[in-house]
Design a protein around this motif. Structure first.
Motif, PDB file in Angstrom:
ATOM      1  N   LEU A   1      -6.798   2.711  -3.267  1.00 41.76           N
ATOM      2  CA  LEU A   1      -5.471   2.131  -3.449  1.00 41.76           C
ATOM      3  C   LEU A   1      -4.419   3.245  -3.401  1.00 41.76           C
ATOM      4  CD1 LEU A   1      -3.616  -0.301  -4.330  1.00 41.76           C
ATOM      5  CD2 LEU A   1      -4.192   0.307  -6.694  1.00 41.76           C
ATOM      6  N   VAL A   2      -3.359   3.014  -2.634  1.00 42.90           N
ATOM      7  CA  VAL A   2      -2.250   3.961  -2.563  1.00 42.90           C
ATOM      8  C   VAL A   2      -1.012   3.299  -3.151  1.00 42.90           C
ATOM      9  CG1 VAL A   2      -0.770   5.358  -1.056  1.00 42.90           C
ATOM     10  CG2 VAL A   2      -3.200   5.073  -0.499  1.00 42.90           C
ATOM     11  N   LEU A   3      -0.367   3.968  -4.097  1.00 39.08           N
ATOM     12  CA  LEU A   3       0.854   3.456  -4.720  1.00 39.08           C
ATOM     13  C   LEU A   3       2.045   4.292  -4.254  1.00 39.08           C
ATOM     14  CD1 LEU A   3      -0.371   2.893  -8.394  1.00 39.08           C
ATOM     15  CD2 LEU A   3      -0.281   1.227  -6.527  1.00 39.08           C
ATOM     16  N   GLU A   4       3.101   3.641  -3.844  1.00 44.28           N
ATOM     17  CA  GLU A   4       4.303   4.315  -3.346  1.00 44.28           C
ATOM     18  C   GLU A   4       5.520   3.730  -4.044  1.00 44.28           C
ATOM     19  OE1 GLU A   4       7.176   6.266  -1.975  1.00 44.28           O
ATOM     20  OE2 GLU A   4       5.207   6.881  -1.210  1.00 44.28           O
TER      21      GLU A   4
ATOM     22  N   ILE B   1      -2.269  -0.374   0.414  1.00 42.02           N
ATOM     23  CA  ILE B   1      -1.023   0.347   0.151  1.00 42.02           C
ATOM     24  C   ILE B   1      -0.019  -0.607  -0.479  1.00 42.02           C
ATOM     25  CG2 ILE B   1       0.866   1.699   1.155  1.00 42.02           C
ATOM     26  CD1 ILE B   1      -1.042   2.366   3.487  1.00 42.02           C
ATOM     27  N   LEU B   2       0.480  -0.237  -1.656  1.00 42.49           N
ATOM     28  CA  LEU B   2       1.487  -1.040  -2.339  1.00 42.49           C
ATOM     29  C   LEU B   2       2.765  -0.227  -2.495  1.00 42.49           C
ATOM     30  CD1 LEU B   2      -0.541  -2.801  -5.176  1.00 42.49           C
ATOM     31  CD2 LEU B   2       0.206  -3.756  -2.997  1.00 42.49           C
ATOM     32  N   ASN B   3       3.864  -0.763  -2.018  1.00 40.80           N
ATOM     33  CA  ASN B   3       5.151  -0.082  -2.103  1.00 40.80           C
ATOM     34  C   ASN B   3       5.945  -0.552  -3.314  1.00 40.80           C
ATOM     35  OD1 ASN B   3       4.326  -0.092   0.910  1.00 40.80           O
ATOM     36  ND2 ASN B   3       5.858   1.504   0.757  1.00 40.80           N
ATOM     37  N   GLN B   4       6.956   0.238  -3.662  1.00 38.68           N
ATOM     38  CA  GLN B   4       7.840  -0.027  -4.790  1.00 38.68           C
ATOM     39  C   GLN B   4       7.054  -0.174  -6.101  1.00 38.68           C
ATOM     40  OE1 GLN B   4      10.384  -3.248  -3.042  1.00 38.68           O
ATOM     41  NE2 GLN B   4      11.963  -1.661  -3.143  1.00 38.68           N
ATOM     42  N   GLN B   5       6.027   0.676  -6.204  1.00 32.58           N
ATOM     43  CA  GLN B   5       5.240   0.733  -7.437  1.00 32.58           C
ATOM     44  C   GLN B   5       5.289   2.164  -7.971  1.00 32.58           C
ATOM     45  OE1 GLN B   5       4.041  -1.806  -9.099  1.00 32.58           O
ATOM     46  NE2 GLN B   5       4.914  -3.101  -7.500  1.00 32.58           N
ATOM     47  N   GLU B   6       6.027   2.366  -9.037  1.00 30.54           N
ATOM     48  CA  GLU B   6       6.197   3.695  -9.612  1.00 30.54           C
ATOM     49  C   GLU B   6       5.276   3.865 -10.812  1.00 30.54           C
ATOM     50  OE1 GLU B   6       9.698   6.705 -11.227  1.00 30.54           O
ATOM     51  OE2 GLU B   6      10.215   4.658 -10.626  1.00 30.54           O
ATOM     52  N   VAL B   7       4.438   4.896 -10.776  1.00 31.38           N
ATOM     53  CA  VAL B   7       3.572   5.201 -11.911  1.00 31.38           C
ATOM     54  C   VAL B   7       4.429   5.838 -12.996  1.00 31.38           C
ATOM     55  CG1 VAL B   7       1.613   6.574 -12.718  1.00 31.38           C
ATOM     56  CG2 VAL B   7       1.531   5.469 -10.468  1.00 31.38           C
TER      57      VAL B   7
ATOM     58  N   THR C   1       3.207   6.226 -16.554  1.00 35.13           N
ATOM     59  CA  THR C   1       2.326   7.037 -17.396  1.00 35.13           C
ATOM     60  C   THR C   1       0.885   6.803 -16.958  1.00 35.13           C
ATOM     61  OG1 THR C   1       2.085   5.299 -19.074  1.00 35.13           O
ATOM     62  CG2 THR C   1       3.827   6.922 -19.436  1.00 35.13           C
ATOM     63  N   PHE C   2       0.001   7.665 -17.440  1.00 37.58           N
ATOM     64  CA  PHE C   2      -1.436   7.479 -17.202  1.00 37.58           C
ATOM     65  C   PHE C   2      -2.196   8.141 -18.332  1.00 37.58           C
ATOM     66  CE2 PHE C   2      -0.440  11.532 -15.295  1.00 37.58           C
ATOM     67  CZ  PHE C   2      -1.530  12.335 -15.622  1.00 37.58           C
ATOM     68  N   GLN C   3      -3.444   7.732 -18.528  1.00 37.31           N
ATOM     69  CA  GLN C   3      -4.289   8.322 -19.565  1.00 37.31           C
ATOM     70  C   GLN C   3      -5.714   8.421 -19.052  1.00 37.31           C
ATOM     71  OE1 GLN C   3      -4.237   6.301 -23.342  1.00 37.31           O
ATOM     72  NE2 GLN C   3      -5.493   7.850 -24.363  1.00 37.31           N
ATOM     73  N   ASP C   4      -6.240   9.647 -19.055  1.00 37.27           N
ATOM     74  CA  ASP C   4      -7.629   9.850 -18.649  1.00 37.27           C
ATOM     75  C   ASP C   4      -8.534   9.476 -19.827  1.00 37.27           C
ATOM     76  OD1 ASP C   4     -10.114  10.781 -17.779  1.00 37.27           O
ATOM     77  OD2 ASP C   4      -9.245  12.470 -16.700  1.00 37.27           O
TER      78      ASP C   4
ATOM     79  N   THR D   1       2.186   1.266 -14.301  1.00 34.96           N
ATOM     80  CA  THR D   1       3.262   1.295 -13.307  1.00 34.96           C
ATOM     81  C   THR D   1       4.473   0.545 -13.854  1.00 34.96           C
ATOM     82  OG1 THR D   1       2.839  -0.775 -12.112  1.00 34.96           O
ATOM     83  CG2 THR D   1       1.441   1.122 -11.562  1.00 34.96           C
ATOM     84  N   ASN D   2       5.498   0.439 -13.018  1.00 36.58           N
ATOM     85  CA  ASN D   2       6.681  -0.309 -13.436  1.00 36.58           C
ATOM     86  C   ASN D   2       6.429  -1.806 -13.497  1.00 36.58           C
ATOM     87  OD1 ASN D   2       6.355  -0.047 -10.608  1.00 36.58           O
ATOM     88  ND2 ASN D   2       8.437  -0.738 -10.241  1.00 36.58           N
ATOM     89  N   GLY D   3       5.234  -2.269 -13.070  1.00 36.62           N
ATOM     90  CA  GLY D   3       4.977  -3.706 -13.084  1.00 36.62           C
ATOM     91  C   GLY D   3       3.751  -4.130 -13.861  1.00 36.62           C
ATOM     92  N   PHE D   4       2.744  -3.253 -13.998  1.00 37.20           N
ATOM     93  CA  PHE D   4       1.484  -3.680 -14.597  1.00 37.20           C
ATOM     94  C   PHE D   4       0.645  -2.464 -14.973  1.00 37.20           C
ATOM     95  CE2 PHE D   4       1.582  -3.905 -10.013  1.00 37.20           C
ATOM     96  CZ  PHE D   4       0.611  -2.978  -9.664  1.00 37.20           C
TER      97      PHE D   4
END
Length: 370
Positions: A43-46, A192-198, A200-203, A212-215
């Motif tokens: 999955l690619v987030l842009e 590829i999903l556009n207009q998806q801004e990461v 935060t993340f946690q390993d 992301t800004n949506g989910f």
């Protein structure tokens, strides 16, 4: 955002690799991962409608560094490091051309030229004196003399009569390149999903939670290919560097072909058919251009227009058709940062304004980490 069962099942369940950034590095990384792991879910987030940084906004230079840039790099890097940087750029360009094909990216081997303004006489003489030395250290890479002095045949003004030419540079169509990469990624079952801004993340040791800004979802591995935006989430030593660009309307009987460097590489221009694309000038306001804001400023746009009038297109009527900006990733070292950040998080960032040249190679190196 409330996702449906179908959306969760097809896009966000059992994700193996999530890449943040759909530019040159991100898509080459995704393609390299697909080659290694044919059955993986990738999955690619842009965050933009199109790649947000510089991949669709650059000047389309297939270059490895003008002589003044190489001389400048030798002041802050060892000779071995500079040779390694040039080699990476050359290999990266070869990989890009091999992956997509010269016809697809409209590669034109017009060569590269460096101009020197009359006010820079001492620096011009210094570069001329350094040609034999630079050619000597680069000869093992190119098996030929790289730089040579040539008479200006383009009718430029307010510069010295000689340019420094190298035949190994060219130009590409940036739009064609990115469209071809996107098509290739999609045809290889890369989502590829556009207009998806990461945000935060946690390993979590066995997986990574990505917000992301949506989910929110989880992925086995998370890879950042965000270049000039890298410091926002990866805490790497990457500074954004805005590059402002303009392009003229078509100019009748334009006789300029090539990739041109000016003022120690801070300005650059080329022909696109019968137009001139001209960019740079961040040295006029380093602090102001250390930004991720994609707007333009009067001080730099005025300087670009003045140089067009005084140097590049003297005695030629021209009109500006369009202006834009891109965001590069730079730092106190020219080497890109390709490293593992935690158990399941990686990054390939800091292209140093050479994303076209090294982006494909860094994408492959990023995939090789996992």
């Amino acid at each position: 955002m409330q996702l449906s069962y179908w959306e969760l099942k097809n896009w966000f369940t059992q994700v193996d690799y999530t890449i943040v950034g759909s530019g040159i590095v991100g898509l080459h990384c995704a393609l390299a991962l697909r080659e290694k792991f044919p059955a993986a879910k990738i999955l690619v987030l842009e965050k933009g409608i199109l790649p947000q940084g510089a991949s669709t906004k650059n000047a389309g230079f297939a270059c490895f560094g003008s002589i003044s840039e190489i001389i400048s790099d030798l002041k802050t890097h060892t000779e071995e490091e500079v040779i390694e940087l040039v080699e990476k750029r050359v290999k990266g360009l070869q990989l890009l051309r091999k992956n997509l094909g010269d016809a697809v990216i409209d590669y034109k081997p017009y060569g590269g030229y460096e101009l020197f303004l009359k006010k820079d006489e001492a620096f011009f003489e210094h570069c001329l004196q350094k040609i034999p030395f630079i050619n000597a250290i680069l000869k093992p890479l190119f098996h030929a003399e790289v730089f040579e002095k040539q008479v200006d045949r383009f009718g430029f003004q307010n510069i010295f009569d000689y340019l420094i030419f190298n035949p190994f540079e060219g130009q590409i169509d940036t739009g064609n390149m990115m469209q071809a990469l996107l098509k290739k990624a999609i045809s290889n079952d890369i989502l590829i999903l556009n207009q998806q801004e990461v945000t935060t993340f946690q390993d979590l040791n066995d997986k990574v939670e990505v917000v992301t800004n949506g989910f929110t979802f989880t992925t086995k591995k998370l890879l950042f290919a965000t270049n000039g935006f890298a410091s926002e989430l990866t805490q790497n030593q990457v500074q954004p560097a805005r590059a402002q660009v303009l392009i003229t309307k078509p100019i009748e009987n334009l006789d300029i072909k090539g990739a041109f460097h000016l003022d120690q590489g801070y300005y650059y221009f080329r022909n696109i058919g019968d137009r001139i694309l001209f960019g740079g000038g961040r040295n006029l306001d380093f602090e102001g251009e250390t930004t991720t804001d994609l707007s333009q400023t009067k001080i730099i746009q005025d300087a670009l227009e003045q140089l067009l009038k005084d140097v590049i297109l003297p005695n030629t009527n021209f009109e500006i058709e369009h202006r834009w900006s891109g965001i590069m990733g730079v730092g106190n070292h020219k080497n890109p940062i390709v490293k593992q950040l935690s158990n399941n998080v990686y990054c390939g960032v800091r292209m140093g304004g050479m994303g076209v040249a090294i982006g494909s190679l860094i994408g492959k190196e990023l995939a090789d980490l996992v």
